[in-house]
Design a protein around this motif. Structure first.
Motif, PDB file in Angstrom:
ATOM      1  N   ASP A  75       0.851  -1.187   0.000  1.00 47.14           N
ATOM      2  CA  ASP A  75       0.000   0.000   0.000  1.00 47.14           C
ATOM      3  C   ASP A  75       0.894   1.248   0.000  1.00 47.14           C
ATOM      4  O   ASP A  75       1.712   1.436   0.885  1.00 47.14           O
ATOM      5  CB  ASP A  75      -0.896  -0.018   1.239  1.00 47.14           C
ATOM      6  CG  ASP A  75      -1.848   1.160   1.315  1.00 47.14           C
ATOM      7  OD1 ASP A  75      -1.694   2.113   0.530  1.00 47.14           O
ATOM      8  OD2 ASP A  75      -2.754   1.122   2.171  1.00 47.14           O
TER       9      ASP A  75
ATOM     10  N   THR B 189      -0.398   4.469  -0.251  1.00 43.34           N
ATOM     11  CA  THR B 189      -1.298   5.604  -0.074  1.00 43.34           C
ATOM     12  C   THR B 189      -0.564   6.808   0.510  1.00 43.34           C
ATOM     13  O   THR B 189      -0.709   7.934   0.013  1.00 43.34           O
ATOM     14  CB  THR B 189      -2.479   5.217   0.837  1.00 43.34           C
ATOM     15  OG1 THR B 189      -3.170   4.107   0.248  1.00 43.34           O
ATOM     16  CG2 THR B 189      -3.437   6.370   1.025  1.00 43.34           C
ATOM     17  N   GLU B 190       0.229   6.597   1.558  1.00 46.44           N
ATOM     18  CA  GLU B 190       0.956   7.704   2.186  1.00 46.44           C
ATOM     19  C   GLU B 190       1.953   8.343   1.215  1.00 46.44           C
ATOM     20  O   GLU B 190       2.100   9.562   1.182  1.00 46.44           O
ATOM     21  CB  GLU B 190       1.681   7.233   3.449  1.00 46.44           C
ATOM     22  CG  GLU B 190       0.788   7.094   4.647  1.00 46.44           C
ATOM     23  CD  GLU B 190       0.057   8.390   5.001  1.00 46.44           C
ATOM     24  OE1 GLU B 190       0.713   9.453   5.078  1.00 46.44           O
ATOM     25  OE2 GLU B 190      -1.167   8.332   5.181  1.00 46.44           O
ATOM     26  N   LYS B 191       2.624   7.505   0.436  1.00 42.76           N
ATOM     27  CA  LYS B 191       3.582   8.028  -0.545  1.00 42.76           C
ATOM     28  C   LYS B 191       2.871   8.915  -1.558  1.00 42.76           C
ATOM     29  O   LYS B 191       3.355   9.984  -1.910  1.00 42.76           O
ATOM     30  CB  LYS B 191       4.296   6.871  -1.246  1.00 42.76           C
ATOM     31  CG  LYS B 191       5.303   7.324  -2.271  1.00 42.76           C
ATOM     32  CD  LYS B 191       5.973   6.168  -2.955  1.00 42.76           C
ATOM     33  CE  LYS B 191       6.935   6.686  -4.008  1.00 42.76           C
ATOM     34  NZ  LYS B 191       7.421   5.671  -4.887  1.00 42.76           N
ATOM     35  N   LYS B 192       1.704   8.478  -2.015  1.00 40.85           N
ATOM     36  CA  LYS B 192       0.933   9.256  -2.981  1.00 40.85           C
ATOM     37  C   LYS B 192       0.476  10.583  -2.377  1.00 40.85           C
ATOM     38  O   LYS B 192       0.494  11.609  -3.046  1.00 40.85           O
ATOM     39  CB  LYS B 192      -0.284   8.459  -3.477  1.00 40.85           C
ATOM     40  CG  LYS B 192       0.077   7.295  -4.365  1.00 40.85           C
ATOM     41  CD  LYS B 192       0.616   7.790  -5.675  1.00 40.85           C
ATOM     42  CE  LYS B 192       0.913   6.644  -6.600  1.00 40.85           C
ATOM     43  NZ  LYS B 192       1.489   7.104  -7.869  1.00 40.85           N
ATOM     44  N   LYS B 193       0.067  10.565  -1.096  1.00 39.54           N
ATOM     45  CA  LYS B 193      -0.339  11.797  -0.421  1.00 39.54           C
ATOM     46  C   LYS B 193       0.830  12.773  -0.338  1.00 39.54           C
ATOM     47  O   LYS B 193       0.672  13.967  -0.568  1.00 39.54           O
ATOM     48  CB  LYS B 193      -0.858  11.496   0.987  1.00 39.54           C
ATOM     49  CG  LYS B 193      -2.228  10.895   1.026  1.00 39.54           C
ATOM     50  CD  LYS B 193      -2.661  10.634   2.470  1.00 39.54           C
ATOM     51  CE  LYS B 193      -3.983   9.921   2.534  1.00 39.54           C
ATOM     52  NZ  LYS B 193      -4.382   9.600   3.922  1.00 39.54           N
ATOM     53  N   LEU B 194       2.016  12.260   0.006  1.00 33.81           N
ATOM     54  CA  LEU B 194       3.205  13.110   0.095  1.00 33.81           C
ATOM     55  C   LEU B 194       3.587  13.677  -1.271  1.00 33.81           C
ATOM     56  O   LEU B 194       3.961  14.846  -1.386  1.00 33.81           O
ATOM     57  CB  LEU B 194       4.374  12.332   0.689  1.00 33.81           C
ATOM     58  CG  LEU B 194       4.277  12.025   2.176  1.00 33.81           C
ATOM     59  CD1 LEU B 194       5.407  11.086   2.598  1.00 33.81           C
ATOM     60  CD2 LEU B 194       4.317  13.297   2.994  1.00 33.81           C
TER      61      LEU B 194
END
Length: 95
Positions: A29, A31-36
């Motif tokens: 997952d 998701t956090e990388k994409k948010k950053l």
């Protein structure tokens, strides 16, 4: 897609085992990388907007040769130039 209906960005790692004749897959997952990445993109866009709209002349140089990376319109107007990006200070200001 997660079982709750939410789309989850994944990073896949796939390896083929010749001996077993099997493919092993691992999904992570991100998701956090994409948010950053989105946050960095938003901040970069804000910076460029402020840079271009600054009321004073701004030019950014790079390297030992002092190559123009960015300039705003006020800088171009002040210098009486149309384009300087990618050129050295010596090329632009020969005098």
């Amino acid at each position: 897609m997660h079982k709750n209906g939410k789309i989850v960005p994944l990073l896949w790692s796939i390896n083929w085992d010749e001996e077993l004749q099997l493919t092993f897959c691992i999904a992570k997952d991100v998701t956090e990388k994409k948010k950053l990445e989105k946050a960095v993109e938003t901040e970069r866009d804000k910076f460029f907007d402020h840079f271009l709209k600054a009321p004073s002349a701004i030019g950014m140089l790079k390297g030992d040769d002092h190559v123009f990376e960015m300039v705003n319109l006020v800088y171009l107007h002040l210098m009486g130039k149309r384009s300087v990006v990618g050129k050295t200070v010596a090329e632009v200001l020969q005098e």
